[in-house]
Motif scaffolding. Structure first.
Motif, PDB file in Angstrom:
ATOM      1  N   ILE A 238      12.062 -22.190 -40.775  1.00 26.28           N
ATOM      2  CA  ILE A 238      10.988 -21.216 -40.977  1.00 26.28           C
ATOM      3  C   ILE A 238      10.482 -20.620 -39.669  1.00 26.28           C
ATOM      4  N   GLU A 239      10.797 -21.248 -38.550  1.00 25.96           N
ATOM      5  CA  GLU A 239      10.303 -20.728 -37.266  1.00 25.96           C
ATOM      6  C   GLU A 239      11.181 -21.273 -36.145  1.00 25.96           C
ATOM      7  N   ALA A 240      11.529 -20.405 -35.222  1.00 26.23           N
ATOM      8  CA  ALA A 240      12.216 -20.819 -33.995  1.00 26.23           C
ATOM      9  C   ALA A 240      11.463 -20.194 -32.828  1.00 26.23           C
ATOM     10  N   THR A 241      11.007 -21.028 -31.926  1.00 27.96           N
ATOM     11  CA  THR A 241      10.150 -20.562 -30.837  1.00 27.96           C
ATOM     12  C   THR A 241      10.747 -20.931 -29.490  1.00 27.96           C
ATOM     13  N   VAL A 242      10.750 -19.955 -28.590  1.00 29.80           N
ATOM     14  CA  VAL A 242      11.159 -20.186 -27.209  1.00 29.80           C
ATOM     15  C   VAL A 242       9.895 -20.210 -26.356  1.00 29.80           C
ATOM     16  N   MET A 243       9.647 -21.346 -25.714  1.00 30.60           N
ATOM     17  CA  MET A 243       8.459 -21.526 -24.882  1.00 30.60           C
ATOM     18  C   MET A 243       8.899 -21.755 -23.444  1.00 30.60           C
TER      19      MET A 243
END
Length: 259
Positions: A238-243
Motif C-alpha cells: 500500500i505504500e513504498a517510501t524513500v527516506m
C-alpha cells in the motif's frame, strides 16, 4: 597502463585535513567525544597528526560545516549538543490517534526539539525501479507521489518520497495538496488498508543533486537511504517510501525480538 602495486593497495588518498576530519568525526559519532565536549587543542592535534596549524584548521572547518562542532577563533571547539540523532522508525509506524499529529512529529517533539513537515509535491509519476518492484507495478506504471521535507529545529532532517498505488490513492486525501492529519498511516487505515508488516532496506549512497540541495549537505558525505515497503492485509503493498537523511547526523535504531 600502470597497475597499482601491492604496496599501494589500501592507501588513503584523501588530503591530510580530510583524514583528520574523518578520524575526529568517527570519535564524535561513536561518543568518544560526547555532546558538549571540547576537542583536543590545535597544538594537540598538530602533534597527533603531524600536521600544520593551517591543516588542522581546515579539518575543524569541515566539521563546523557539517554541523558536528561549534567554535570561534580563539575559543575551544566543542561538540554540538545534538551531534547525531538516533531515529527509531518503529516508534512512528503506527497510525496516530484521532486529532494527534503524525507520529514522527510527536516523537521528535517529545525529545524537546521543534519538528516540522513541509509538503513539496503531489503528482502521479513513474517511480524508481526498486519502488515500482516493491509496489508490484507494471513496467512504466504510475504511482501517486507525495514528497515532503522534514525539519528539526529549522534544519532539514529528512527528504521523504512516498508512493501509493493509484487504485488506492486516486480520489482520496492522499492526492490532495495538503498535509494529512495524523499522517498517511492514519488515513490508510481509515480507507480500509490498515498498515501491517513493514520491510526496510537501508543503504548508504552518495547524495543526488536534489538531496544535496534539500538537505543542505556541506560536502560529499554519504546519505542514509531507506526504502520502506508497507503492506496491509494479505500482504497487499500500500505504500513504498524513500527516506533520505544525512549519514553523519542521523543513525537508525531497530529492536529485534527472537521468534
Amino acid at each position: 597502463m600502470t597497475l597499482l602495486g601491492a604496496e599501494d593497495e589500501g592507501e588513503d588518498r584523501r588530503s591530510l585535513h580530510e583524514r583528520i576530519a574523518a578520524d575526529l568525526r568517527d570519535e564524535i559519532m561513536s561518543g568518544d567525544l560526547g555532546p558538549g565536549a571540547s576537542l583536543p587543542s590545535t597544538a594537540q592535534l598538530k602533534d597527533r597528526f603531524a600536521a600544520s596549524n593551517a591543516t588542522v584548521q581546515k579539518a575543524l572547518h569541515l566539521l563546523k560545516d557539517e554541523r558536528l562542532v561549534i567554535g570561534r577563533p580563539g575559543a575551544s571547539v566543542t561538540v554540538r549538543e545534538h551531534r547525531q540523532r538516533t531515529m527509531r522508525p518503529a516508534a512512528y509506524m503506527a497510525p496516530a490517534a484521532s486529532g494527534e499529529p503524525y507520529r514522527w512529529l510527536s516523537e521528535v517533539s517529545g525529545s524537546g526539539a521543534r519538528a516540522r513537515s513541509a509538503l513539496l509535491d503531489v503528482a502521479e509519476e513513474v517511480p524508481p525501479a526498486d519502488v515500482a518492484a516493491a509496489l508490484r507495478l507494471q513496467p512504466g506504471g504510475l504511482a501517486l507521489l507525495r514528497r515532503q521535507l522534514l525539519s528539526i529545529d529549522d534544519e532539514p532532517a529528512e527528504l521523504v518520497a512516498s508512493y501509493y498505488p493509484l487504485e488506492i490513492a486516486r480520489g482520496t486525501a492522499l492526492a490532495g495538496r495538503r498535509r494529512i492529519p495524523g499522517g498517511t498511516p492514519t488515513l490508510l487505515a481509515e480507507l480500509g488498508y490498515p498498515p501491517g508488516r513493514s520491510v526496510d532496506r537501508v543503504s548508504a549512497r552518495v547524495a543526488t543533486q536534489e538531496q544535496y540541495r534539500s538537505l543542505r549537505l556541506p560536502g560529499d558525505l554519504p546519505v542514509l537511504r531507506t526504502l520502506r515497503l508497507v503492506l496491509s492485509d494479505r500482504d497487499l503493498p500500500i505504500e513504498a517510501t524513500v527516506m533520505v537523511k544525512a549519514g553523519h547526523l542521523y543513525e537508525l535504531e531497530y529492536t529485534f525480538v527472537p521468534g
